[in-house]
Scaffold this active site. Sequence first.
Site, mmCIF file in Angstrom:
data_model
loop_
_atom_site.group_PDB
_atom_site.id
_atom_site.type_symbol
_atom_site.label_atom_id
_atom_site.label_comp_id
_atom_site.label_asym_id
_atom_site.label_seq_id
_atom_site.Cartn_x
_atom_site.Cartn_y
_atom_site.Cartn_z
ATOM 1 N N SER A 1 0.824 -1.221 0.000
ATOM 2 C CA SER A 1 0.000 0.000 0.000
ATOM 3 C C SER A 1 0.854 1.265 0.000
ATOM 4 C CB SER A 1 -0.919 -0.011 1.222
ATOM 5 O OG SER A 1 -0.154 -0.050 2.414
ATOM 6 N N ASN B 1 -2.129 -1.977 13.372
ATOM 7 C CA ASN B 1 -3.579 -1.728 13.334
ATOM 8 C C ASN B 1 -3.965 -0.405 13.986
ATOM 9 O OD1 ASN B 1 -3.539 -4.196 12.163
ATOM 10 N ND2 ASN B 1 -4.420 -5.304 13.905
ATOM 11 N N THR C 1 -38.456 28.686 -10.898
ATOM 12 C CA THR C 1 -38.875 27.383 -10.384
ATOM 13 C C THR C 1 -39.099 26.541 -11.636
ATOM 14 O OG1 THR C 1 -41.230 27.912 -10.391
ATOM 15 C CG2 THR C 1 -40.037 28.394 -8.356
ATOM 16 N N HIS C 2 -38.763 25.278 -11.580
ATOM 17 C CA HIS C 2 -38.828 24.390 -12.758
ATOM 18 C C HIS C 2 -37.987 24.932 -13.920
ATOM 19 C CE1 HIS C 2 -42.445 22.576 -10.824
ATOM 20 N NE2 HIS C 2 -42.665 23.834 -10.466
ATOM 21 N N SER D 1 -12.422 26.001 -28.107
ATOM 22 C CA SER D 1 -12.706 24.827 -28.934
ATOM 23 C C SER D 1 -11.602 24.675 -29.972
ATOM 24 C CB SER D 1 -14.057 25.010 -29.627
ATOM 25 O OG SER D 1 -14.130 24.207 -30.788
ATOM 26 N N LYS E 1 -15.720 29.831 -29.864
ATOM 27 C CA LYS E 1 -16.209 29.239 -28.617
ATOM 28 C C LYS E 1 -15.423 29.652 -27.375
ATOM 29 C CE LYS E 1 -19.042 26.781 -27.788
ATOM 30 N NZ LYS E 1 -19.149 25.324 -27.829
ATOM 31 N N ASN F 1 -15.799 28.143 -23.534
ATOM 32 C CA ASN F 1 -16.573 27.128 -22.811
ATOM 33 C C ASN F 1 -16.362 27.211 -21.291
ATOM 34 O OD1 ASN F 1 -17.517 26.068 -25.272
ATOM 35 N ND2 ASN F 1 -15.654 24.844 -25.491
ATOM 36 N N GLU G 1 -18.369 22.663 -15.736
ATOM 37 C CA GLU G 1 -18.725 21.306 -16.173
ATOM 38 C C GLU G 1 -17.903 20.261 -15.432
ATOM 39 O OE1 GLU G 1 -18.149 23.206 -20.191
ATOM 40 O OE2 GLU G 1 -19.289 21.429 -20.749
ATOM 41 N N TYR H 1 -9.361 -5.721 13.210
ATOM 42 C CA TYR H 1 -8.784 -5.243 11.961
ATOM 43 C C TYR H 1 -8.969 -6.288 10.880
ATOM 44 C CZ TYR H 1 -5.492 -3.877 8.370
ATOM 45 O OH TYR H 1 -4.944 -3.532 7.164
ATOM 46 N N GLN I 1 -7.354 -1.697 4.404
ATOM 47 C CA GLN I 1 -6.274 -1.019 3.676
ATOM 48 C C GLN I 1 -6.825 -0.243 2.480
ATOM 49 O OE1 GLN I 1 -2.404 -2.982 3.204
ATOM 50 N NE2 GLN I 1 -2.744 -2.846 1.007
ATOM 51 N N LYS J 1 -8.121 3.998 2.216
ATOM 52 C CA LYS J 1 -7.439 5.273 2.003
ATOM 53 C C LYS J 1 -7.533 5.829 0.580
ATOM 54 C CE LYS J 1 -4.326 3.406 4.703
ATOM 55 N NZ LYS J 1 -5.343 2.474 5.200
HETATM 56 N N1 ARG Z 1 -1.178 -1.387 5.250
HETATM 57 C C1 ARG Z 1 -2.144 -1.712 6.263
HETATM 58 C C2 ARG Z 1 -3.380 -0.828 6.102
HETATM 59 O O1 ARG Z 1 -3.315 0.135 5.400
HETATM 60 C C3 ARG Z 1 -1.552 -1.473 7.601
HETATM 61 C C4 ARG Z 1 -2.074 -2.347 8.682
HETATM 62 C C5 ARG Z 1 -1.677 -3.730 8.429
HETATM 63 N N2 ARG Z 1 -2.038 -4.559 9.499
HETATM 64 C C6 ARG Z 1 -1.970 -5.886 9.403
HETATM 65 N N3 ARG Z 1 -2.336 -6.556 10.423
HETATM 66 N N4 ARG Z 1 -1.583 -6.460 8.294
HETATM 67 O O2 ARG Z 1 -4.409 -1.108 6.664
#
Ligand code: ARG
Length: 498
Positions: free
Chosen positions: A28, A116, A161-162, A283, A289, A291, A296, A323, A328, A331
């Site tokens: 990750s 964790n 309205t509308h 354009s 043009k 734009n 948008e 966990y 993971q 994010k």
């Molecule tokens: N890369 C993991 C995450 O983003 C970190 C935690 C990993 N924990 C584990 N027990 N493998 O969640």
Amino acid sequence: MTEGGSDKLWGGRFSADVDDVMLRFSESTQADSHMVAEDIWGSEAHALMLHECGIIATEHLREILRWLEKAREEFEAGRLRLRVELEDVHMNVESYLREGAGPEAGGRLHTARSRNDQVATDFRMRLRRYLLEAREGVAALREVLLDLAERHAEDTMPGFTHTQHAQPITAGFWLAAHAAGLERDEQRLAQAYLRTNQCPLGGAALAGTSFPTDREFTAELLGFDGVVTNALDAVQSRDFAVEALAALSMLMGNLSRLAEEVVVFSSPAFGMLEVDDAFATGSSIMPQKKNPCAGELTRARASAVTGRLMELIMLLKALPSGYNRDLQQDKPPVWQACEDTLATLQVTVGMWRTMTLKTHRMAELAGAEFASATELANWLVRERGMPFRDCHELVGALVGTLVAEGRTLDDHERVADIMSERGQPMTADEVAGIVDPAAVVRAQKSLGSTNPDEVRRMVEQLRCDLIVDREDIAADVRRLDLAHEETLRRVREVLGQQ
Ligand code: ARG
């Protein structure tokens, strides 16, 4: 490092190293690159706490902090590259430390800590920073819109309205309405911030720890407002992130609605707004043009952010306690939603700072399509003592006749004649004094109406609220800065640098 066939920090029980395919599937580092500074700060606070609680010796603390500080310098100089084979930011920072400080000191940092609680901490710390930036962006946009609203408190435009002409309003009224919506966006973001800024560190893997730790100490040093008490809840809960993305989605919905009006009102058919050249694009084939692409793309980004919210909700909905590695994947959608929102805010602020309101055209359209008809009916209620329904009927018939004759309410003589024919004698001057859009907006009296005086009052209130909100945001920023400075002060103290 380990006696088995794996050189991973967790490799003790493994006899073979992880397959490349598995490594690439599970690492990750890309998403984690957003929270390197947080991981280092969190590690420093944790090390200081371990020492404070008598869990590690001063000499070990010193070595740990020395190398964490080096990691920070490397990172700030853009030289700390996260190695994919080390899986994530936590393993990268810890490996850097172990290589520098050696296993005797370096191997002690992870006491009473798990990835964790570590990842949950880093995540909250990074997200709170994004939320503060979003709140600052919203405040900047509120200010721009309120300035314009004040300047155009008297300028009439059509209210819809509308998407059909409904009643005349003022441009200031319209923009102040958008500013009022953004004020609620700030409130939602501030609420999300509150629940994001709680510290899960010290929850360890899931059950807490048998070491005599001080969770409040680390929470304080990391600028959190409090502790997520239950260790299991601390490591597994991500509802703060859902709440943040929900607030961002609603904000983006509001930005998208504003953008939609930029797109429509800047079309020559309306011609009420002109986007500055710096925020428009051309354009490749049609030389004439110009734009409104910023508007948008804002509409499109709003769907992307809500998509990320859905992704996160689906990710979480069926996870059992503790966990789970699924977490993971929380994010990327959050970073994406935050980046999209911040970019959109920046463009929206720039576009509105440079926007031209074409007030002549707005005024021209303000009374078009019989938009003053309601006020004529209201006048009859007041002056002639008739029930509103009868007045509605009468003015409706008047409009029907004018449409058939190809005329408008601006034909004051003819309007007066028709009204007289229908038993409600009026002079042309009287008609003119009622249906003129500027008179119509002035006639509105109720709390929160489009009357220019009421618009100025509302703008003033919204400005006061903005000042208070900005103070709140600045206080949250200051709190984080002070906490970071305090951590560094303690680190330097241990390292004998002051
Ligand atoms: N890369 C993991 C995450 O983003 C970190 C935690 C990993 N924990 C584990 N027990 N493998 O969640």
